[in-house]
Design an enzyme around this catalytic site. Structure first.
Site, PDB file in Angstrom:
ATOM      1  N   MET A 187       0.836  -1.210   0.000  1.00 39.88           N
ATOM      2  CA  MET A 187       0.000   0.000   0.000  1.00 39.88           C
ATOM      3  C   MET A 187       0.869   1.258   0.000  1.00 39.88           C
ATOM      4  O   MET A 187       0.624   2.205  -0.738  1.00 39.88           O
ATOM      5  CB  MET A 187      -0.893   0.040   1.247  1.00 39.88           C
ATOM      6  CG  MET A 187      -1.808  -1.129   1.412  1.00 39.88           C
ATOM      7  SD  MET A 187      -3.133  -1.075   0.213  1.00 39.88           S
ATOM      8  CE  MET A 187      -3.337  -2.819  -0.051  1.00 39.88           C
ATOM      9  N   GLY A 188       1.894   1.231   0.854  1.00 41.21           N
ATOM     10  CA  GLY A 188       2.713   2.425   1.055  1.00 41.21           C
ATOM     11  C   GLY A 188       3.411   2.898  -0.211  1.00 41.21           C
ATOM     12  O   GLY A 188       3.674   4.093  -0.377  1.00 41.21           O
ATOM     13  N   GLU A 206      12.216   3.945   4.419  1.00 39.37           N
ATOM     14  CA  GLU A 206      11.889   2.513   4.324  1.00 39.37           C
ATOM     15  C   GLU A 206      13.074   1.708   4.846  1.00 39.37           C
ATOM     16  O   GLU A 206      14.209   1.957   4.442  1.00 39.37           O
ATOM     17  CB  GLU A 206      11.556   2.176   2.860  1.00 39.37           C
ATOM     18  CG  GLU A 206      11.528   0.709   2.499  1.00 39.37           C
ATOM     19  CD  GLU A 206      10.487  -0.125   3.254  1.00 39.37           C
ATOM     20  OE1 GLU A 206       9.298   0.193   3.184  1.00 39.37           O
ATOM     21  OE2 GLU A 206      10.906  -1.091   3.912  1.00 39.37           O
ATOM     22  N   ASN A 252      15.175   3.859   9.428  1.00 35.16           N
ATOM     23  CA  ASN A 252      14.040   3.520  10.286  1.00 35.16           C
ATOM     24  C   ASN A 252      13.290   4.812  10.614  1.00 35.16           C
ATOM     25  O   ASN A 252      13.897   5.792  11.074  1.00 35.16           O
ATOM     26  CB  ASN A 252      14.550   2.828  11.558  1.00 35.16           C
ATOM     27  CG  ASN A 252      13.408   2.233  12.351  1.00 35.16           C
ATOM     28  OD1 ASN A 252      12.415   2.901  12.637  1.00 35.16           O
ATOM     29  ND2 ASN A 252      13.544   0.964  12.690  1.00 35.16           N
ATOM     30  N   LEU A 284       9.401  -2.467  12.204  1.00 35.12           N
ATOM     31  CA  LEU A 284      10.713  -2.830  12.747  1.00 35.12           C
ATOM     32  C   LEU A 284      11.112  -1.821  13.821  1.00 35.12           C
ATOM     33  O   LEU A 284      11.227  -0.633  13.541  1.00 35.12           O
ATOM     34  CB  LEU A 284      11.758  -2.836  11.626  1.00 35.12           C
ATOM     35  CG  LEU A 284      13.193  -3.154  12.063  1.00 35.12           C
ATOM     36  CD1 LEU A 284      13.327  -4.596  12.542  1.00 35.12           C
ATOM     37  CD2 LEU A 284      14.171  -2.897  10.924  1.00 35.12           C
ATOM     38  N   CYS A 424     -11.806   4.370  -9.355  1.00 33.48           N
ATOM     39  CA  CYS A 424     -12.119   5.778  -9.593  1.00 33.48           C
ATOM     40  C   CYS A 424     -13.130   6.262  -8.563  1.00 33.48           C
ATOM     41  O   CYS A 424     -14.088   5.564  -8.260  1.00 33.48           O
ATOM     42  CB  CYS A 424     -12.694   5.908 -11.005  1.00 33.48           C
ATOM     43  SG  CYS A 424     -12.954   7.588 -11.525  1.00 33.48           S
TER      44      CYS A 424
HETATM   45  P1  NAD Z   1       3.428  -3.862   3.973  1.00 38.47           P
HETATM   46  O1  NAD Z   1       3.646  -4.816   5.104  1.00 38.47           O
HETATM   47  O2  NAD Z   1       3.397  -4.365   2.589  1.00 38.47           O
HETATM   48  O3  NAD Z   1       4.547  -2.697   4.037  1.00 38.47           O
HETATM   49  C1  NAD Z   1       5.001  -2.063   5.218  1.00 38.47           C
HETATM   50  C2  NAD Z   1       6.384  -1.482   4.921  1.00 38.47           C
HETATM   51  O4  NAD Z   1       6.865  -0.758   6.051  1.00 38.47           O
HETATM   52  C3  NAD Z   1       7.421  -2.567   4.629  1.00 38.47           C
HETATM   53  O5  NAD Z   1       8.023  -2.309   3.389  1.00 38.47           O
HETATM   54  C4  NAD Z   1       8.400  -2.463   5.788  1.00 38.47           C
HETATM   55  O6  NAD Z   1       9.713  -2.806   5.418  1.00 38.47           O
HETATM   56  C5  NAD Z   1       8.268  -1.006   6.188  1.00 38.47           C
HETATM   57  N1  NAD Z   1       8.656  -0.723   7.580  1.00 38.47           N
HETATM   58  C6  NAD Z   1       8.363  -1.460   8.676  1.00 38.47           C
HETATM   59  N2  NAD Z   1       8.842  -0.859   9.782  1.00 38.47           N
HETATM   60  C7  NAD Z   1       9.449   0.294   9.382  1.00 38.47           C
HETATM   61  C8  NAD Z   1      10.100   1.326  10.076  1.00 38.47           C
HETATM   62  N3  NAD Z   1      10.242   1.310  11.398  1.00 38.47           N
HETATM   63  N4  NAD Z   1      10.588   2.366   9.343  1.00 38.47           N
HETATM   64  C9  NAD Z   1      10.471   2.400   7.991  1.00 38.47           C
HETATM   65  N5  NAD Z   1       9.857   1.417   7.288  1.00 38.47           N
HETATM   66  C10 NAD Z   1       9.333   0.385   7.989  1.00 38.47           C
HETATM   67  O7  NAD Z   1       2.074  -3.072   4.325  1.00 38.47           O
HETATM   68  P2  NAD Z   1       1.161  -2.194   3.308  1.00 38.47           P
HETATM   69  O8  NAD Z   1       0.307  -3.094   2.496  1.00 38.47           O
HETATM   70  O9  NAD Z   1       1.993  -1.196   2.600  1.00 38.47           O
HETATM   71  O10 NAD Z   1       0.195  -1.452   4.352  1.00 38.47           O
HETATM   72  C11 NAD Z   1       0.716  -0.439   5.210  1.00 38.47           C
HETATM   73  C12 NAD Z   1      -0.339   0.025   6.216  1.00 38.47           C
HETATM   74  O11 NAD Z   1      -1.365   0.762   5.566  1.00 38.47           O
HETATM   75  C13 NAD Z   1      -1.026  -1.124   6.939  1.00 38.47           C
HETATM   76  O12 NAD Z   1      -1.074  -0.838   8.331  1.00 38.47           O
HETATM   77  C14 NAD Z   1      -2.397  -1.143   6.352  1.00 38.47           C
HETATM   78  O13 NAD Z   1      -3.370  -1.656   7.232  1.00 38.47           O
HETATM   79  C15 NAD Z   1      -2.627   0.329   6.069  1.00 38.47           C
HETATM   80  N6  NAD Z   1      -3.645   0.588   5.014  1.00 38.47           N
HETATM   81  C16 NAD Z   1      -4.126   1.839   4.860  1.00 38.47           C
HETATM   82  C17 NAD Z   1      -5.042   2.100   3.840  1.00 38.47           C
HETATM   83  C18 NAD Z   1      -5.570   3.471   3.591  1.00 38.47           C
HETATM   84  O14 NAD Z   1      -6.480   3.622   2.787  1.00 38.47           O
HETATM   85  N7  NAD Z   1      -5.024   4.478   4.210  1.00 38.47           N
HETATM   86  C19 NAD Z   1      -5.477   1.107   2.996  1.00 38.47           C
HETATM   87  C20 NAD Z   1      -4.954  -0.142   3.170  1.00 38.47           C
HETATM   88  C21 NAD Z   1      -4.026  -0.383   4.156  1.00 38.47           C
END
Ligand code: NAD
Length: 428
Positions: A187-188, A206, A252, A284, A424
């Site tokens: 997602m990020g 990241e 981090n 992490l 969309c």
């Molecule tokens: P993911 O597990 O695929 O990615 C998380 C990333 O964060 C990983 O790449 C990891 O290496 C990194 N990370 C972990 N700890 C870290 C730290 N201390 N510093 C820097 N980087 C770090 O998860 P995702 O699918 O990208 O989802 C991320 C979040 O977004 C989830 O909590 C999810 O529930 C939330 N989310 C939000 C929405 C929205 O609409 N806003 C929609 C879906 C999901």
């Protein structure tokens, strides 16, 4: 000689990494409603992050309980009559009921654990014994269409922020501003791309270099570095000159956010999209190397969670300080504030909740006007079918020119993943 026959669906040949959704106008199921659901199920595995593990996104979000159940679901869909309903419980097929043509073809409930049983310990234990899964919002619902879904949501979110705080949501209004965020996962990784679509520069922190390389190769970030000085210089000089740049910084967030604040630097927007909702797998802690994370989790699961929450608290304190200094700060749906409060103590809630959530602050006002995410998918697999529906949407919603604008941007910037699909934000 025994001939190897091709299975009617790739899922029946699984476990496999090469599930491809059927295309074309030939029916395999007994009717189009069941065929459509079967293609959607195949499609989430075609575009998912780790199909062999049935994982679609967000580290753990799965499409079905296990491969035996995935096959059972396909066999049931192939036999389903128009008057029947397939019932799924947490990614497992538990029965077919006689219902009627107006009833849903599939009813699915995932991990509905309530009350005192709804604890992380119980979830992880049942996950390990194979009795439950986490279905995400669109993984077990077979609606995931790859990066575009969340990209569109993040774009709308940043567009709303632009309109409200930056005097517009176009390159002219956004070009001298920048966003600090973290997390380049499933997602990020939508963050730097949607920011760039609006002309906004970004610095995303990241911990995992593989994620940085993957997104860099896909064109989602322009530069990657592990040097904070270089990252800040790149993003701040671009913002000063009115150019747009997306920088990925290996680091981090619990270390980098406070350090940027300590230097007296104030980004325009500050948020985070690490998988903070899951203190054991998703964030992490500061002071632990990425290579040691899994072993640490295995050996000291509770200590790891406590340390992750302590680090989140440090990051949240930095975000509050950015807000004090004038930045637009919000939580992006990952539960970061609640996790930080577990460490800080709930008496700090009033202070921590000065950081608003993205939903009430920016998106709910759109929802209350009937504007929200819709998606359409060409089950035929033919891009021309997608174009026709795109065109129809732009015509039907011509009073909101942003609909046509988004469709045009999505066509240009987002490569097709799986069946041709569009997400969309329409308004009804
Ligand atoms: P993911 O597990 O695929 O990615 C998380 C990333 O964060 C990983 O790449 C990891 O290496 C990194 N990370 C972990 N700890 C870290 C730290 N201390 N510093 C820097 N980087 C770090 O998860 P995702 O699918 O990208 O989802 C991320 C979040 O977004 C989830 O909590 C999810 O529930 C939330 N989310 C939000 C929405 C929205 O609409 N806003 C929609 C879906 C999901």
């Amino acid at each position: 000689m025994i001939e190897k026959s091709t299975p009617v669906s790739d899922i029946l040949a699984g476990p496999t990494a090469s599930v491809r959704a059927a295309r074309g106008s030939e029916l395999r199921a007994k009717n189009w409603r069941a065929e459509a659901l079967l293609r959607m199920f195949e499609n989430v595995l075609e575009v998912g992050e780790d199909p062999v593990a049935l994982v679609i996104y967000a580290s753990l979000g799965k499409a079905a309980r296990n491969w035996d159940q995935a096959k059972a679901i396909v066999r049931a869909l192939l036999e389903l009559e128009e008057e029947q309903t397939l019932v799924l419980q947490t990614g497992a097929a538990i029965g077919v009921m006689q219902t009627g043509r107006n009833a849903p073809m599939v009813i699915s409930a995932v991990n509905n654990t309530v009350g005192v049983w709804a604890t992380p310990e119980r979830f992880y234990a049942r996950l390990a014994s194979g009795d439950t899964i986490w279905g995400g919002l669109t993984a077990a619902a077979w609606q995931y269409i790859g990066r575009q879904g969340v990209l569109c949501g993040t774009y709308e979110l940043l567009r709303t922020i632009g309109m409200r705080h930056c005097g517009g949501a176009n390159h002219e209004a956004m070009a001298h501003r920048w966003m600090l965020t973290a997390g380049l996962g499933g997602m990020g990784s939508s963050q730097p791309i949607s920011a760039a679509m609006l002309g906004l520069s970004s610095l995303t922190v990241e911990v995992d270099p593989a994620k940085l390389h993957k997104l860099h190769a896909a064109g989602g970030i322009d530069r990657m570095t592990d040097d904070l000085d270089e990252a800040l210089a790149t993003v701040m000089s671009a913002a000063q000159d009115g150019r747009t740049v997306a920088v990925g910084l290996k680091g981090n967030a619990a270390d980098v956010f406070p350090e940027i604040r300590r230097r007296g630097i104030v980004p325009t927007i500050v948020t985070d999209q690490t998988a903070a909702h899951d203190a054991r797998y998703g964030y992490l802690p500061s002071g632990i190397a990425l290579e040691d994370w899994a072993a640490y989790r295995e050996a000291h699961p509770q200590e790891l969670e406590d340390r992750a929450k302590a680090s989140m608290a440090v990051q949240v304190e930095a975000m509050l300080a950015f807000q004090e200094a004038g930045a637009i700060v919000f939580e992006n749906g990952n539960n970061l504030r609640v996790q930080a409060l577990e460490y800080l103590g709930h008496d700090q809630a009033e202070r921590v909740y000065r950081i608003p959530g993205f939903m009430p602050e920016y998106l709910r006002p759109l929802f209350s006007r009937g504007i929200g995410p819709f998606r359409w998918i060409a089950l035929s697999g033919d891009e021309r079918d997608l174009e026709q529906v795109d065109q129809l949407a732009a015509t039907l919603f011509s009073k909101r020119p942003e609909v046509a604008e988004w469709i045009e941007l999505a066509r240009r910037h987002i490569p097709t993943q799986g069946l041709p699909a569009r997400s969309c934000w329409l308004g009804h």
